[in-house]
Write an enzyme that holds these catalytic residues in place. Structure first.
Site: not given
Length: 274
Positions: A8-9, A71-72, A156, A190, A192
């Site tokens: 993932d990013s 990760c989308n 984040e 997403c 997150h």
């Protein structure tokens, strides 16, 4: 050791990783977060592709012949090019899978009205990847999308519980629901966004399903491994998990418990070859 790679990013892929480990705890896994260059959501297709390919190559070098793009944005902007252009040159036996197709295959089953809303990053929404994929599996579904560019930074920064953040979340959710009042299922597109699910639920009717991707991707991966024994048998089954980040290790570890549900120890890595 041979492991399944999860990329993932940043931190969000840990929500998918958590669901995968819950369903298949015996396999070895390596998680890589490209936190030094996150977020990916507003970056160009070319940049996301380059960053994702570097991270996939790093996981291949670490012994992961199967890599999941949890990760989308990476799935939307980089997956197809990597599968079609790069894997034949890097290694035809290697596999890279994303999170969009497994979700698109099944999400329509949660809707009674055939009207689905998608909340995602700007990159995922602009790619129309979900609209295109869902049309293959359930052409009768009406899809509405809304980009939420501030949600990942709020998560984040651990600032999503503030009143200002809740106003932003409420505005985005209301804009999606206003676009189609028949929506009865919302996909959090997403990784997150599951962190925000309790807040999102405050702003939607109880009759609306809110679907996170983790369990859907885990089910799809389990089925994939059953169909592809040549891949499954190549993965060690010692239940080992390693975590790597391109960013600050202490920062990654501090955030990881929020996404993964327990404390982890991470290591630093550099995915850019000199």
């Amino acid at each position: 050791m041979a492991s399944i790679g999860i990329f993932d990013s940043g931190y969000g892929g840990l929500t998918v990783f958590k669901a995968i480990v819950a369903k298949m705890p015996d396999y070895n896994y390596i998680y890589l977060g490209d936190n030094a260059r996150a977020p990916y959501g507003n970056r160009s297709f070319e940049t996301v592709y380059q960053y994702t390919l570097e991270c996939v190559q790093w996981l291949f070098d670490a012994g992961c012949d199967l890599v999941i793009l949890a990760c989308n944005t990476a799935s939307a902007k980089a997956l197809r090019t990597i599968q079609q252009n790069d894997l034949p040159k890097i290694g035809p036996e290697k596999r890279v899978l994303g999170v969009i197709r497994p979700t698109a295959e099944i999400i329509h089953q949660y809707s009674r009205t055939n009207h689905i809303g998608i909340l995602g990053t700007s990159g995922t929404v602009a790619s129309n990847s979900y609209v295109i994929e869902m049309a293959h599996f359930a052409p009768e579904i009406q899809v509405s999308q809304h980009a939420c560019p501030l949600w990942v930074p709020l998560v984040e920064a651990n600032a999503y519980q503030t009143d200002a953040a809740k106003l932003i979340i409420r505005s985005d959710v209301e804009q999606l629901l206003l676009a189609d009042k028949a929506i009865d299922t919302i996909l959090l597109a997403c990784t997150h966004y599951p962190i925000l699910k309790p807040i999102i639920q405050q702003f939607v009717p109880e009759s609306v399903n809110i679907i996170s991707q983790g369990e859907l991707v885990a089910d799809s991966l389990e089925a994939y491994l059953k169909r592809h024994s040549e891949t499954e048998t190549g993965v060690d089954r010692k239940g080992d998990m390693l975590f790597y980040t391109t960013g600050e290790v202490s920062d990654f570890e501090a955030h990881a418990s929020l996404f993964f549900g327990k404390d982890i120890k991470a290591q630093s890595c550099n995915v850019v070859k000199k």
